[in-house]
Design a protein around this motif. Structure first.
Motif, PDB file in Angstrom:
ATOM      1  N   ARG A  33       0.837  -1.220   0.000  1.00 41.90           N
ATOM      2  CA  ARG A  33       0.000   0.000   0.000  1.00 41.90           C
ATOM      3  C   ARG A  33       0.860   1.254   0.000  1.00 41.90           C
ATOM      4  NH1 ARG A  33      -2.600  -2.725   4.431  1.00 41.90           N
ATOM      5  NH2 ARG A  33      -4.418  -3.913   3.720  1.00 41.90           N
ATOM      6  N   GLY A  34       1.980   1.214   0.723  1.00 39.04           N
ATOM      7  CA  GLY A  34       2.815   2.396   0.803  1.00 39.04           C
ATOM      8  C   GLY A  34       3.812   2.540  -0.328  1.00 39.04           C
ATOM      9  N   SER A  35       3.787   1.656  -1.284  1.00 40.55           N
ATOM     10  CA  SER A  35       4.741   1.710  -2.379  1.00 40.55           C
ATOM     11  C   SER A  35       4.076   2.282  -3.623  1.00 40.55           C
ATOM     12  CB  SER A  35       5.270   0.306  -2.672  1.00 40.55           C
ATOM     13  OG  SER A  35       6.111   0.321  -3.803  1.00 40.55           O
ATOM     14  N   THR A  36       4.813   3.131  -4.316  1.00 37.76           N
ATOM     15  CA  THR A  36       4.324   3.697  -5.573  1.00 37.76           C
ATOM     16  C   THR A  36       4.723   2.858  -6.775  1.00 37.76           C
ATOM     17  OG1 THR A  36       6.299   5.055  -5.734  1.00 37.76           O
ATOM     18  CG2 THR A  36       4.394   6.020  -4.620  1.00 37.76           C
ATOM     19  N   GLU A  37       5.459   1.768  -6.508  1.00 39.71           N
ATOM     20  CA  GLU A  37       5.925   0.914  -7.591  1.00 39.71           C
ATOM     21  C   GLU A  37       5.353  -0.486  -7.409  1.00 39.71           C
ATOM     22  OE1 GLU A  37      10.103   1.001  -7.364  1.00 39.71           O
ATOM     23  OE2 GLU A  37      10.282   3.173  -7.560  1.00 39.71           O
ATOM     24  N   PRO A  38       5.201  -1.224  -8.496  1.00 43.61           N
ATOM     25  CA  PRO A  38       4.677  -2.591  -8.372  1.00 43.61           C
ATOM     26  C   PRO A  38       5.648  -3.493  -7.604  1.00 43.61           C
ATOM     27  CG  PRO A  38       5.413  -2.174 -10.611  1.00 43.61           C
ATOM     28  CD  PRO A  38       5.445  -0.851  -9.915  1.00 43.61           C
ATOM     29  N   VAL A  39       5.072  -4.388  -6.814  1.00 44.79           N
ATOM     30  CA  VAL A  39       5.843  -5.288  -5.968  1.00 44.79           C
ATOM     31  C   VAL A  39       5.619  -6.714  -6.459  1.00 44.79           C
ATOM     32  CG1 VAL A  39       6.225  -6.141  -3.616  1.00 44.79           C
ATOM     33  CG2 VAL A  39       5.660  -3.730  -4.008  1.00 44.79           C
ATOM     34  N   SER A  40       6.669  -7.505  -6.419  1.00 45.71           N
ATOM     35  CA  SER A  40       6.584  -8.899  -6.854  1.00 45.71           C
ATOM     36  C   SER A  40       7.125  -9.809  -5.760  1.00 45.71           C
ATOM     37  CB  SER A  40       7.367  -9.120  -8.152  1.00 45.71           C
ATOM     38  OG  SER A  40       8.754  -8.894  -7.932  1.00 45.71           O
ATOM     39  N   THR A  90       5.879  12.784  -3.539  1.00 43.80           N
ATOM     40  CA  THR A  90       6.855  12.556  -4.612  1.00 43.80           C
ATOM     41  C   THR A  90       7.196  11.089  -4.679  1.00 43.80           C
ATOM     42  OG1 THR A  90       8.669  12.982  -3.100  1.00 43.80           O
ATOM     43  CG2 THR A  90       7.823  14.869  -4.307  1.00 43.80           C
ATOM     44  N   GLU A  91       7.579  10.660  -5.865  1.00 44.70           N
ATOM     45  CA  GLU A  91       7.917   9.251  -6.077  1.00 44.70           C
ATOM     46  C   GLU A  91       9.253   8.932  -5.392  1.00 44.70           C
ATOM     47  OE1 GLU A  91       8.622   6.069  -9.715  1.00 44.70           O
ATOM     48  OE2 GLU A  91       8.135   8.188 -10.105  1.00 44.70           O
ATOM     49  N   ARG A  92       9.234   7.900  -4.639  1.00 43.35           N
ATOM     50  CA  ARG A  92      10.429   7.492  -3.885  1.00 43.35           C
ATOM     51  C   ARG A  92      11.381   6.735  -4.799  1.00 43.35           C
ATOM     52  NH1 ARG A  92      12.232   3.066  -1.038  1.00 43.35           N
ATOM     53  NH2 ARG A  92      13.397   3.509   0.867  1.00 43.35           N
ATOM     54  N   GLN A  93      12.626   7.134  -4.757  1.00 40.57           N
ATOM     55  CA  GLN A  93      13.624   6.454  -5.575  1.00 40.57           C
ATOM     56  C   GLN A  93      13.937   5.086  -4.951  1.00 40.57           C
ATOM     57  OE1 GLN A  93      14.767   7.458  -8.436  1.00 40.57           O
ATOM     58  NE2 GLN A  93      13.523   9.344  -8.335  1.00 40.57           N
ATOM     59  N   PRO A  94      13.945   4.053  -5.765  1.00 43.02           N
ATOM     60  CA  PRO A  94      14.190   2.718  -5.211  1.00 43.02           C
ATOM     61  C   PRO A  94      15.637   2.560  -4.760  1.00 43.02           C
ATOM     62  CG  PRO A  94      14.125   2.591  -7.584  1.00 43.02           C
ATOM     63  CD  PRO A  94      13.721   3.995  -7.225  1.00 43.02           C
ATOM     64  N   MET A  95      15.807   1.729  -3.711  1.00 41.33           N
ATOM     65  CA  MET A  95      17.134   1.344  -3.241  1.00 41.33           C
ATOM     66  C   MET A  95      17.430  -0.043  -3.784  1.00 41.33           C
ATOM     67  SD  MET A  95      18.340   3.814  -1.499  1.00 41.33           S
ATOM     68  CE  MET A  95      17.863   5.271  -0.565  1.00 41.33           C
ATOM     69  N   TRP A  96      18.464  -0.148  -4.539  1.00 39.59           N
ATOM     70  CA  TRP A  96      18.726  -1.392  -5.249  1.00 39.59           C
ATOM     71  C   TRP A  96      19.392  -2.401  -4.331  1.00 39.59           C
ATOM     72  CZ3 TRP A  96      15.566  -0.080  -8.532  1.00 39.59           C
ATOM     73  CH2 TRP A  96      15.602   1.152  -9.173  1.00 39.59           C
ATOM     74  N   ALA A  97      19.260  -3.669  -4.723  1.00 42.62           N
ATOM     75  CA  ALA A  97      19.886  -4.750  -3.940  1.00 42.62           C
ATOM     76  C   ALA A  97      21.395  -4.603  -3.962  1.00 42.62           C
ATOM     77  CB  ALA A  97      19.484  -6.116  -4.508  1.00 42.62           C
ATOM     78  N   ALA A  98      21.993  -4.923  -2.833  1.00 45.42           N
ATOM     79  CA  ALA A  98      23.461  -4.833  -2.749  1.00 45.42           C
ATOM     80  C   ALA A  98      24.097  -5.870  -3.651  1.00 45.42           C
ATOM     81  CB  ALA A  98      23.911  -5.054  -1.307  1.00 45.42           C
ATOM     82  N   ARG A  99      25.007  -5.393  -4.448  1.00 48.26           N
ATOM     83  CA  ARG A  99      25.727  -6.300  -5.347  1.00 48.26           C
ATOM     84  C   ARG A  99      26.961  -6.822  -4.635  1.00 48.26           C
ATOM     85  NH1 ARG A  99      27.493  -5.238 -11.592  1.00 48.26           N
ATOM     86  NH2 ARG A  99      28.625  -7.185 -11.901  1.00 48.26           N
ATOM     87  N   GLY A 100      26.999  -8.126  -4.405  1.00 46.81           N
ATOM     88  CA  GLY A 100      28.093  -8.731  -3.641  1.00 46.81           C
ATOM     89  C   GLY A 100      29.374  -8.768  -4.449  1.00 46.81           C
ATOM     90  N   ALA A 101      30.432  -8.919  -3.711  1.00 46.54           N
ATOM     91  CA  ALA A 101      31.753  -9.014  -4.349  1.00 46.54           C
ATOM     92  C   ALA A 101      31.972 -10.403  -4.902  1.00 46.54           C
ATOM     93  CB  ALA A 101      32.842  -8.671  -3.345  1.00 46.54           C
ATOM     94  N   ASP A 102      32.665 -10.469  -6.038  1.00 49.93           N
ATOM     95  CA  ASP A 102      32.952 -11.762  -6.659  1.00 49.93           C
ATOM     96  C   ASP A 102      34.053 -12.509  -5.917  1.00 49.93           C
ATOM     97  OD1 ASP A 102      31.043 -11.428  -8.565  1.00 49.93           O
ATOM     98  OD2 ASP A 102      32.414 -10.463  -9.991  1.00 49.93           O
TER      99      ASP A 102
END
Length: 506
Positions: A324-331, A488-500
């Protein structure tokens, strides 16, 4: 592409995490329990299908001339080795009038030293009577051989002593001859008197030594009858009774222990090789997102079913507030738990249906959603290929998979924010790292992780305290919107990209 890097923890990661190893091995209890049960059945089957042959046992008292109170068992070990020679086997077979090869007969019996002078002989045969006859023949053959060797040793020692005595007798005769050849006129000569005295002294010495050799030779002969009389059968040959229940219980216990050890070893090796995280701490670290809820895979007893139902209700309420609190679709994206993910998606869609129409977009590879029987009041379910036909005013809830073979570019059409539903111990650490990296590349923010089938004894922390923006509790702590001001539209926080690797992490 927007990525956030997770700083490397200060503590060095151990080469082998014993806690994770124990938990993973315990989760594979079906394997080592099955191996233990298989060993138990195999041991019992061996005792029943392969019973021991008829066996007879006898005990022989062995006397040695060199027996000492402080003997460490060297003599009896020598007797055991002598018993295992083809000479003893051949003599025993000859007394039995058997044409069996002595080398084959050696495999049917064995000897063991009970004490320094007690030899135990165990013989197998085709029947109890044959085993008893073989045991008696072996004992008689060994006693005869032992007595013969002792007599031969005593005779050789006595002969050597008598030979030395005879040589001294010859020397004594020569001395007597020298003494008898002296004339009386030489007694007044001092030099001749000294020579005669030395001859008399030599004669006395030789006489003493001759008497000593006679005595020693006699003792050597006298000692042999004591050895002969002392070597005898003290326990007559008798058949050994075998108890089938006792043998089956013993073999089954041995098989159980061996199977259990083998199963634990296989499980431990499989855990180390597979490298599949089980603890919530490891899963959160590899996915770069916090664990927000846990659900058992299968509800057990009545109390556990009640707890599972309450946990599902709390999870549904939390996810509903987040959507409900998100302005973007959730999966919802699953890994190893498609059925559980579909149930969570339907519960969430039913909870949100009171506020408006909700459409579930089925992106699962199986028929978990498409093949179900719809119930009254259930939300509409459409396939991923018909997602574009969903009206914009309806809420969309995408359900997909991040299992191997996933089309990563299609996941963004299910939702730009996602909740990962992961079964503990299903994916390897490398694959969890791949999932986090692919979601970051597709600009899909990970809200949190729902852990399915967790270990009940897991006490590790599944929260990434250096990345609270990805946790559900962090998203709910937002300032209230002021009246009259457009949100205002909230900017998404992306998943942390792990180190190889470790170098990239540093």
């Amino acid at each position: 592409m927007t990525t956030s890097t997770t700083p490397e923890p200060s503590a060095t990661t151990p080469l082998l995490d014993l806690q994770a190893l124990v938990v993973a091995v315990r989760r594979r209890r079906r394997l080592w329990c099955a191996m233990a049960l298989l060993g138990l059945l195999a041991g019992a089957a061996v005792a029943v299908l392969m019973p021991p042959p008829p066996t007879a046992v006898t005990e022989v008292l062995v006397a040695h001339k060199e027996d000492q109170p402080n003997d460490t068992g060297t003599l009896i070990r020598t007797d055991v080795e002598v018993l295992g020679t083809t000479r003893i086997a051949e003599k025993a077979l000859r007394s039995l009038n058997s044409s069996e090869d002595p080398e084959d007969f050696l495999r049917d019996y064995r000897g063991a030293g009970v004490t320094n002078n007690l030899l135990k002989i165990t013989v197998a045969g085709g029947s109890d009577a044959e085993a008893v006859a073989r045991a008696r023949a072996l004992a008689d053959a060994f006693i005869a051989d032992h007595v013969q060797r002792m007599r031969a040793t005593a005779n050789a020692e006595a002969k050597a002593l008598l030979d030395q005595r005879d040589r001294m007798k010859d020397e004594l005769a020569q001395v007597n001859k020298d003494i008898g050849g002296r004339s009386p006129e030489t007694e007044t000569d001092p030099q001749e008197s000294a020579g005669i005295e030395s001859l008399f002294a030599r004669r006395a010495e030789l006489s003493t030594r001759i008497a000593d050799f006679n005595q020693r030779a006699e003792e050597a002969r006298v000692g042999t009858p004591q050895v002969v009389a002392g070597t005898q059968i003290v326990d007559a040959p008798r058949p050994v009774k075998h108890s089938l229940p006792k043998a089956a219980a013993t073999d089954a216990a041995i098989g159980l222990v061996l199977g259990l050890v083998l199963g634990l070893a296989l499980a431990a090796v499989g855990v180390v090789v597979a490298d599949r995280p089980v603890l919530r701490r490891d899963i959160a670290a590899n996915l770069g997102a916090s664990v927000i809820a846990e659900l058992p895979r299968r509800p057990g007893r009545r109390r556990q079913r009640r707890r599972t139902r309450l946990a599902r209700e709390r999870l549904t309420a939390h996810l509903a507030r987040t959507v409900r609190g998100s302005t973007e679709p959730v999966s919802l994206l699953e890994l190893g738990c498609a059925h559980g993910t579909s149930v969570i998606a339907l519960d969430l869609a039913r909870a949100m249906a009171a506020e408006g129409a909700v459409t579930v977009i089925d992106g699962l590879p199986g028929p978990q959603l498409a093949g179900r029987r719809p119930k009254p009041g259930d939300p509409a379910v459409v396939g991923a290929e018909r997602a574009a036909a969903v009206p914009p005013q309806e809420r969309r809830l995408g359900v997909g998979s991040v299992a191997p073979g996933t089309a990563w570019t299609d996941l963004r059409y299910l939702g730009t924010q996602t909740v990962l539903v992961v079964r503990a111990g299903h994916g390897s650490a490398a694959w969890l790292h791949t999932v986090a990296r692919q979601l970051a590349d597709q600009h899909i923010a990970v809200i949190g992780v729902v852990l399915i089938d967790p270990d009940p004894r897991d006490r590790t922390d599944g929260t990434l305290w250096d990345g609270l923006h990805t946790a559900l509790r962090g998203r709910s702590e937002r300032p209230a919107q002021q009246p009259g001001r457009r949100r205002t539209e909230r900017q998404p926080m992306w998943a942390a990209r792990g180190a190889d690797n470790d170098q990239e992490a540093r």
